[in-house]
Motif scaffolding. Structure first.
Motif, PDB file in Angstrom:
ATOM      1  N   UNK A 158      39.574  11.755 108.398  1.00 41.01           N
ATOM      2  CA  UNK A 158      40.459  10.647 108.718  1.00 41.01           C
ATOM      3  C   UNK A 158      40.537   9.739 107.499  1.00 41.01           C
ATOM      4  N   UNK A 159      41.616   8.998 107.413  1.00 42.97           N
ATOM      5  CA  UNK A 159      41.814   8.064 106.310  1.00 42.97           C
ATOM      6  C   UNK A 159      42.085   6.672 106.869  1.00 42.97           C
ATOM      7  N   UNK A 160      42.502   5.772 106.000  1.00 46.71           N
ATOM      8  CA  UNK A 160      42.727   4.394 106.429  1.00 46.71           C
ATOM      9  C   UNK A 160      43.832   4.264 107.473  1.00 46.71           C
ATOM     10  N   UNK A 161      44.676   5.291 107.647  1.00 49.42           N
ATOM     11  CA  UNK A 161      45.702   5.206 108.686  1.00 49.42           C
ATOM     12  C   UNK A 161      45.135   5.435 110.084  1.00 49.42           C
ATOM     13  N   UNK A 162      43.864   5.882 110.173  1.00 50.38           N
ATOM     14  CA  UNK A 162      43.187   6.048 111.458  1.00 50.38           C
ATOM     15  C   UNK A 162      43.485   7.350 112.173  1.00 50.38           C
ATOM     16  N   UNK A 163      44.411   8.164 111.656  1.00 48.03           N
ATOM     17  CA  UNK A 163      44.733   9.444 112.297  1.00 48.03           C
ATOM     18  C   UNK A 163      43.622  10.451 112.018  1.00 48.03           C
ATOM     19  N   UNK A 164      43.273  11.232 113.024  1.00 48.29           N
ATOM     20  CA  UNK A 164      42.264  12.276 112.869  1.00 48.29           C
ATOM     21  C   UNK A 164      42.938  13.612 112.619  1.00 48.29           C
ATOM     22  N   UNK A 165      42.341  14.379 111.715  1.00 48.43           N
ATOM     23  CA  UNK A 165      42.873  15.689 111.351  1.00 48.43           C
ATOM     24  C   UNK A 165      41.747  16.707 111.414  1.00 48.43           C
ATOM     25  N   UNK A 166      42.121  17.979 111.574  1.00 50.24           N
ATOM     26  CA  UNK A 166      41.106  19.028 111.598  1.00 50.24           C
ATOM     27  C   UNK A 166      41.611  20.268 110.889  1.00 50.24           C
ATOM     28  N   UNK A 167      40.658  21.089 110.489  1.00 53.02           N
ATOM     29  CA  UNK A 167      40.962  22.370 109.864  1.00 53.02           C
ATOM     30  C   UNK A 167      39.874  23.347 110.256  1.00 53.02           C
ATOM     31  N   UNK A 168      40.283  24.510 110.742  1.00 52.00           N
ATOM     32  CA  UNK A 168      39.320  25.553 111.073  1.00 52.00           C
ATOM     33  C   UNK A 168      39.005  26.302 109.785  1.00 52.00           C
ATOM     34  N   UNK A 169      37.773  26.177 109.346  1.00 50.39           N
ATOM     35  CA  UNK A 169      37.341  26.840 108.113  1.00 50.39           C
ATOM     36  C   UNK A 169      35.818  26.771 108.044  1.00 50.39           C
TER      37      UNK A 169
END
Length: 188
Positions: A158-169
């Protein structure tokens, strides 16, 4: 009246392509126990991975809130440069400062969680990388990566925009950039 029990005998043996067992007497069947174990153990492992991943997402959300709070409390500093800056001061419990804001607990916000160090919690490693100029940080990325492939299958950021992201790896060995984080799939 006493109950009589029949002694049991279990004899495991192996063949070239399988292992087998024979049992005589009693109500004990090893094969049935092995079948139940073969079903239950993978389900337990999957539930542990799911719990680790849920904990990682919750921790990233906590770090995001702490970062917003830090930026409001120390506007000249912007965002905290590392997890240790968000945690408590080990020398003065309860005290707050830009170096130890006391916004997260000591599990992640301890003195060893600074610079390039990864800090571990619930099967995941966490790290903040901040973009700073003259001790003022205007952007950050927080990353959560599994300790190993058995503790999780997704990396989160996540960054300062607060959005959560993911990556399968596989687990990461280095943090990601803000732009790389934002390119990962969004977590609802």
């Amino acid at each position: 009246m006493g109950l009589e029990s029949v002694p049991g005998l279990i004899a495991p043996y192996g063949e070239e392509s399988s292992s087998r067992e024979e049992s005589r007497g009693g109500d004990f069947d090893v094969a049935a126990i092995l079948v139940v174990a073969a079903i239950a153990i993978p389900n337990l492992l999957r539930s542990k991975v799911a719990a680790n991943e849920a904990s990682a997402v919750g921790t990233i959300r906590t770090v995001n809130v702490a970062q917003v709070t830090y930026e409001a409390a120390y506007p000249k500093r912007g965002f905290a440069p590392d997890l240790a800056s968000l945690g408590p001061d080990p020398r003065q419990p309860g005290a707050t400062s830009p170096d130890h804001a006391n916004f997260i607990n000591e599990t992640l916000g301890n003195a060893t969680c600074s610079g390039t160090a990864w800090c571990t919690k619930s099967g995941y490693q966490f790290r903040i990388t901040a973009m700073c100029k003259l001790r003022s940080c205007k952007e950050y990325v927080v990353v959560a990566t599994p300790v190993n492939a058995n503790t999780g299958s997704r990396n989160f950021c996540s960054t300062s925009d607060g959005a959560l992201h993911f990556k399968i790896s596989p687990p990461l060995t280095a943090p990601v950039s803000v732009s790389e984080c934002r390119s990962w799939a969004s977590l609802p």
